[in-house]
Write an enzyme that holds these catalytic residues in place. Structure first.
Site, PDB file in Angstrom:
ATOM      1  N   HIS A  66      -9.411   2.261  -4.302  1.00  0.00           N
ATOM      2  CA  HIS A  66     -10.760   1.833  -3.914  1.00  0.00           C
ATOM      3  C   HIS A  66     -11.830   2.664  -4.615  1.00  0.00           C
ATOM      4  CE1 HIS A  66     -10.044   5.163  -1.055  1.00  0.00           C
ATOM      5  NE2 HIS A  66     -11.346   5.319  -1.091  1.00  0.00           N
ATOM      6  N   ASP A  83      -2.394  -3.150  -1.899  1.00  0.00           N
ATOM      7  CA  ASP A  83      -3.807  -3.007  -1.536  1.00  0.00           C
ATOM      8  C   ASP A  83      -4.631  -2.433  -2.685  1.00  0.00           C
ATOM      9  OD1 ASP A  83      -2.915  -3.801   0.949  1.00  0.00           O
ATOM     10  OD2 ASP A  83      -3.628  -2.017   2.011  1.00  0.00           O
ATOM     11  N   ASP A  84      -5.929  -2.695  -2.617  1.00  0.00           N
ATOM     12  CA  ASP A  84      -6.963  -2.023  -3.435  1.00  0.00           C
ATOM     13  C   ASP A  84      -7.057  -2.523  -4.876  1.00  0.00           C
ATOM     14  OD1 ASP A  84      -7.383  -0.617  -1.124  1.00  0.00           O
ATOM     15  OD2 ASP A  84      -6.854   1.345  -1.924  1.00  0.00           O
TER      16      ASP A  84
HETATM   17 ZN   LIG Z   1      -7.393  -0.050   0.858  1.00  0.00          ZN
END
Ligand SMILES: [Zn+2]
Length: 255
Positions: A211, A56-57
């Site tokens: 993020h 993720d991210d």
């Molecule tokens: Zn995330």
């Protein structure tokens, strides 16, 4: 039950949305990966021995390239949930991810908490990201993971209306704040082994980006991925979440 997909992948549609949940119940519905109160999501099928590494991210120019090298060296395909504004800033890196055969998913444009975001803004976050990704890689985007796993009563409905399958996970640890790759890998191994014993595939979350911005140090997470690959490559099959999603859709079409 309005899920068109088989129960072996999806955990069913909860009926409690909008029923005035108490605060604790709302937090559970909104943040717990196993809760279906705000709609169903793909976690993992009952296929022990399958393992999906998900990241993720990203994309993150500081660490995603090294992660791609690691995956290529081991012939492992993974799933990347990308933040739209980072993808727009790093299109070549996104093309490299897709070109290597990894699955790409939508992780929103700016990583807000979608449980606290108005419907129109949710739609904008997802639409803008899918458009950017599709323009960069030239393929439709089918997967969506909400930031923090957070969703409200409308989040997954909006995602479905945009052709996106909501995806959560069943194995996570605080890899974003844990400096030891060994500790990250052993926490995730314990969860994976437990899932395997229970007859479930593992959907593991790691972070190749942050993020908060491009360039985050994700060395512990990337090294933990290396440890997990070394540990499971003889006993498990590494798959993409897209593979599970297509299998589920195929079953739904036949039923
Ligand atoms: Zn995330």
């Amino acid at each position: 039950m309005d899920s068109p997909l088989p129960a072996w992948v999806y955990t069913g549609l909860g009926a409690a949305a909008g029923l005035g949940l108490a605060w604790g119940g709302y937090m559970y519905a909104s943040l717990w990966p196993g809760s279906t109160i705000f709609g169903w999501a793909l976690t993992a099928p009952p296929r022990p021995g399958e393992l999906a590494l998900t990241f993720d991210d990203g994309p993150n120019p500081a660490w995603t390239p090294r992660l791609l090298d690691l995956l290529a060296a081991n012939d492992v395909r993974a799933t990347f949930f990308l933040i739209g504004q980072f993808a727009q800033a790093e299109p070549e890196l996104v093309r490299r991810i897709a070109g290597a055969g990894h699955a790409i998913g939508n992780h929103s444009w700016s990583h807000p908490n979608l449980a606290q975001t108005a419907a129109a803004k949710i739609r904008e976050e997802l639409t803008r990201t899918s458009s950017a990704l599709e323009q960069i890689v030239g393929q439709p985007v089918r997967l969506f993971r909400p930031p923090y796993g957070a969703r409200g009563p409308t989040t997954f409905k909006i995602a479905r209306s945009l052709g996106l399958t909501p995806v959560l996970w069943n194995a996570m640890t605080s890899d974003w704040s844990e400096p030891s790759a060994d500790r990250i890998a052993s926490a995730l191994s314990r969860k994976t082994d437990r899932l395997t014993r229970r007859g479930q595939a593992a959907n593991i979350v790691l972070h190749d980006g942050s993020h908060r911005g491009l360039g985050a140090n994700r060395e512990p997470s990337v090294n933990a991925a290396a440890l997990l690959i070394a540990r499971y490559k003889q006993t498990h099959r590494f798959v993409t979440v897209d593979e599970w999603n297509r299998a589920a859709e195929g079953l739904a079409a036949r039923s």
